[in-house]
Design a protein around this motif. Structure first.
Motif, PDB file in Angstrom:
ATOM      1  N   TYR A 183       0.890  -1.162   0.000  1.00  0.00           N
ATOM      2  CA  TYR A 183       0.000   0.000   0.000  1.00  0.00           C
ATOM      3  C   TYR A 183       0.927   1.211   0.000  1.00  0.00           C
ATOM      4  N   ASN A 184       0.803   2.103  -0.997  1.00  0.00           N
ATOM      5  CA  ASN A 184       1.748   3.209  -1.027  1.00  0.00           C
ATOM      6  C   ASN A 184       1.272   4.407  -1.830  1.00  0.00           C
ATOM      7  N   PHE A 185       2.073   5.489  -1.723  1.00  0.00           N
ATOM      8  CA  PHE A 185       1.999   6.663  -2.594  1.00  0.00           C
ATOM      9  C   PHE A 185       3.204   6.496  -3.514  1.00  0.00           C
ATOM     10  N   SER A 186       3.021   6.544  -4.798  1.00  0.00           N
ATOM     11  CA  SER A 186       4.170   6.353  -5.675  1.00  0.00           C
ATOM     12  C   SER A 186       5.116   7.548  -5.649  1.00  0.00           C
ATOM     13  N   TRP A 187       4.654   8.711  -5.221  1.00  0.00           N
ATOM     14  CA  TRP A 187       5.468   9.919  -5.269  1.00  0.00           C
ATOM     15  C   TRP A 187       6.135  10.280  -3.948  1.00  0.00           C
ATOM     16  N   ALA A 188       5.808   9.620  -2.862  1.00  0.00           N
ATOM     17  CA  ALA A 188       6.346   9.994  -1.558  1.00  0.00           C
ATOM     18  C   ALA A 188       7.705   9.334  -1.307  1.00  0.00           C
ATOM     19  N   LEU A 189       8.495   9.930  -0.435  1.00  0.00           N
ATOM     20  CA  LEU A 189       9.873   9.502  -0.182  1.00  0.00           C
ATOM     21  C   LEU A 189       9.997   8.046   0.259  1.00  0.00           C
ATOM     22  N   PRO A 243       7.751   5.441   0.433  1.00  0.00           N
ATOM     23  CA  PRO A 243       7.260   4.463  -0.542  1.00  0.00           C
ATOM     24  C   PRO A 243       8.169   4.368  -1.767  1.00  0.00           C
ATOM     25  N   ARG A 244       8.775   5.485  -2.173  1.00  0.00           N
ATOM     26  CA  ARG A 244       9.695   5.480  -3.312  1.00  0.00           C
ATOM     27  C   ARG A 244      10.876   4.566  -3.026  1.00  0.00           C
ATOM     28  N   ARG A 245      11.342   4.580  -1.789  1.00  0.00           N
ATOM     29  CA  ARG A 245      12.423   3.691  -1.364  1.00  0.00           C
ATOM     30  C   ARG A 245      12.049   2.234  -1.635  1.00  0.00           C
ATOM     31  N   ILE A 246      10.810   1.872  -1.350  1.00  0.00           N
ATOM     32  CA  ILE A 246      10.341   0.506  -1.584  1.00  0.00           C
ATOM     33  C   ILE A 246      10.319   0.206  -3.084  1.00  0.00           C
ATOM     34  N   HIS A 247       9.846   1.151  -3.904  1.00  0.00           N
ATOM     35  CA  HIS A 247       9.819   0.953  -5.356  1.00  0.00           C
ATOM     36  C   HIS A 247      11.229   0.697  -5.900  1.00  0.00           C
ATOM     37  N   ILE A 248      12.205   1.462  -5.439  1.00  0.00           N
ATOM     38  CA  ILE A 248      13.591   1.285  -5.891  1.00  0.00           C
ATOM     39  C   ILE A 248      14.095  -0.091  -5.484  1.00  0.00           C
ATOM     40  N   TYR A 249      13.839  -0.461  -4.248  1.00  0.00           N
ATOM     41  CA  TYR A 249      14.289  -1.766  -3.755  1.00  0.00           C
ATOM     42  C   TYR A 249      13.662  -2.905  -4.567  1.00  0.00           C
ATOM     43  N   LEU A 250      12.367  -2.845  -4.796  1.00  0.00           N
ATOM     44  CA  LEU A 250      11.687  -3.892  -5.557  1.00  0.00           C
ATOM     45  C   LEU A 250      12.235  -3.977  -6.986  1.00  0.00           C
ATOM     46  N   ALA A 251      12.532  -2.840  -7.585  1.00  0.00           N
ATOM     47  CA  ALA A 251      13.100  -2.832  -8.934  1.00  0.00           C
ATOM     48  C   ALA A 251      14.478  -3.485  -8.944  1.00  0.00           C
ATOM     49  N   GLU A 252      15.311  -3.162  -7.952  1.00  0.00           N
ATOM     50  CA  GLU A 252      16.637  -3.772  -7.876  1.00  0.00           C
ATOM     51  C   GLU A 252      16.551  -5.278  -7.662  1.00  0.00           C
TER      52      GLU A 252
END
Length: 95
Positions: free
Chosen positions: A8-14, A16-25
């Motif tokens: 559950y997240n905001f794609s633009w917030a700091l 949650p963005r950390r989680i997006h980067i981690y998942l991509a890596e």
């Protein structure tokens, strides 16, 4: 193995963005519920409050009874469950 996990997240917030980067890596594909407080009629929505009484995101819902509500704790959990491939992000956070 990621079938029961949901972010559950905001794609633009700091954080949650950390989680997006981690998942991509990691190359992990986890279901995601995106929220935008500017669009929501009431913040936080009831399903977010149910998982985190502070109404903060990100949240990793593990199953019907368990959720993690802090970005670094989410990363630590995912790294333990999915140790490969190792990520630069996780290594930097743990130094």
């Amino acid at each position: 193995m990621t079938d029961n996990l949901e972010i559950y997240n905001f794609s633009w917030a700091l954080y949650p963005r950390r989680i997006h980067i981690y998942l991509a890596e990691k190359g992990l594909n986890i279901k995601s519920r995106e929220y935008d407080p500017k669009v929501e009629k009431k913040w936080p929505p009831p399903e977010v409050l149910e998982l985190n009484p502070y109404g903060k995101l990100p949240i990793l819902k593990i199953d019907e009874e368990n959720a993690i509500t802090e970005s670094l704790a989410i990363i630590h959990y995912l790294e333990k469950v999915f140790p490969n491939p190792s990520t630069k992000f996780y290594t930097q956070v743990n130094q």
